[in-house]
Design a protein around this motif. Sequence first.
Motif, PDB file in Angstrom:
ATOM      1  N   ILE A  23      12.462  29.179  69.786  1.00 57.57           N
ATOM      2  CA  ILE A  23      13.528  29.537  70.722  1.00 57.57           C
ATOM      3  C   ILE A  23      14.896  29.359  70.061  1.00 57.57           C
ATOM      4  N   GLY A  24      15.068  28.239  69.344  1.00 56.82           N
ATOM      5  CA  GLY A  24      16.325  27.997  68.641  1.00 56.82           C
ATOM      6  C   GLY A  24      16.606  29.046  67.586  1.00 56.82           C
ATOM      7  N   LYS A  25      15.558  29.497  66.915  1.00 54.48           N
ATOM      8  CA  LYS A  25      15.712  30.557  65.907  1.00 54.48           C
ATOM      9  C   LYS A  25      16.286  31.819  66.542  1.00 54.48           C
ATOM     10  N   ARG A  26      15.731  32.209  67.690  1.00 61.13           N
ATOM     11  CA  ARG A  26      16.207  33.410  68.360  1.00 61.13           C
ATOM     12  C   ARG A  26      17.658  33.265  68.822  1.00 61.13           C
ATOM     13  N   ARG A  27      17.987  32.112  69.371  1.00 65.91           N
ATOM     14  CA  ARG A  27      19.351  31.916  69.865  1.00 65.91           C
ATOM     15  C   ARG A  27      20.357  31.908  68.717  1.00 65.91           C
ATOM     16  N   PHE A  28      19.986  31.277  67.615  1.00 68.25           N
ATOM     17  CA  PHE A  28      20.883  31.279  66.462  1.00 68.25           C
ATOM     18  C   PHE A  28      21.040  32.692  65.907  1.00 68.25           C
ATOM     19  N   GLU A  29      19.944  33.447  65.868  1.00 67.12           N
ATOM     20  CA  GLU A  29      20.009  34.825  65.378  1.00 67.12           C
ATOM     21  C   GLU A  29      20.942  35.677  66.235  1.00 67.12           C
ATOM     22  N   LYS A  30      20.898  35.455  67.547  1.00 75.26           N
ATOM     23  CA  LYS A  30      21.791  36.204  68.436  1.00 75.26           C
ATOM     24  C   LYS A  30      23.254  35.857  68.158  1.00 75.26           C
ATOM     25  N   ALA A  31      23.508  34.569  67.947  1.00 78.27           N
ATOM     26  CA  ALA A  31      24.874  34.148  67.626  1.00 78.27           C
ATOM     27  C   ALA A  31      25.321  34.753  66.302  1.00 78.27           C
ATOM     28  N   LEU A  32      24.432  34.730  65.326  1.00 86.21           N
ATOM     29  CA  LEU A  32      24.778  35.252  64.001  1.00 86.21           C
ATOM     30  C   LEU A  32      25.002  36.760  64.038  1.00 86.21           C
ATOM     31  N   ALA A  33      24.220  37.459  64.849  1.00 88.75           N
ATOM     32  CA  ALA A  33      24.354  38.921  64.932  1.00 88.75           C
ATOM     33  C   ALA A  33      25.744  39.331  65.413  1.00 88.75           C
ATOM     34  N   GLY A  34      26.354  38.501  66.258  1.00 84.29           N
ATOM     35  CA  GLY A  34      27.677  38.819  66.769  1.00 84.29           C
ATOM     36  C   GLY A  34      28.807  38.148  66.010  1.00 84.29           C
ATOM     37  N   PHE A  35      28.469  37.486  64.901  1.00 84.14           N
ATOM     38  CA  PHE A  35      29.473  36.756  64.133  1.00 84.14           C
ATOM     39  C   PHE A  35      30.135  37.684  63.123  1.00 84.14           C
ATOM     40  N   GLU A  36      31.437  37.682  63.107  1.00 82.95           N
ATOM     41  CA  GLU A  36      32.201  38.620  62.281  1.00 82.95           C
ATOM     42  C   GLU A  36      31.871  38.504  60.793  1.00 82.95           C
TER      43      GLU A  36
END
Length: 234
Positions: A16-29
């Motif tokens: 679950i943490g992997k997915r949430r971090f990936e979502k944050a990273l996907a929107g990171f400039e």
Amino acid sequence: MKVEIWSDVMCPFCYIGKRRFEKALAGFEHKDEIEIEWKSFQLNPDLKTNPDININQYLADIKGFSVDHAAQLNNHVTQMAANEGLTYNFDKAIVANSFNAHRMAHLAKQRGLGDAAEEALFKAYFTEGRNIDDIETLTELGMGLGLPPEELKQTLASDRYADDVKHDIAEAQYLGVRGVPFFVLNRKYAVSGAQELPVFNDTLTKAFTDWQLENPKPTFDTTEGPWCGPDSDC
């Protein structure tokens, strides 16, 4: 900037943490400037692989509460996972020691496939109900990642990368990591657990801002002359 992630294959919050971090990273400039390194951790290093025991019974035994309560907890985690687009099938999960899975992941990391290996192992354990301590299963998963078959088989038939797994675990203990997932950003900031998206967003921003200050891009006093560029005529 480097992000180190300590994780265990059989940890439901790690996926679950992997997915949430990936979502944050996907929107990171500045996502293209982030390097991710997965590190090994074992929640129960003494666990004996036992395909015959139900995961709810295992959880009840180690935590000291009823099987019904264990099932309720797993149902709650299953819903958390579903909210992140993940499918957990605890009724199929096989209680297995994760040490060999971590060794395979280290081999994959040497080939630049560390993240892909973690994804494959999580899916195998939580979704597909596969035995992540079984050599044939790990061989199949590794070959699916594109790892060389002979090197993969030789690695799993030996104790190769065992010291690397132990080193990761020892490093986690040194850093005071008490549970996983544990995200370390630029060796200055840490996120413990499968936090919500805003926590990852804020921590990424703070860590990267510091990293930029510590690693400024070089500037030059340039004397111009005739030149060619990729988007211009010579």
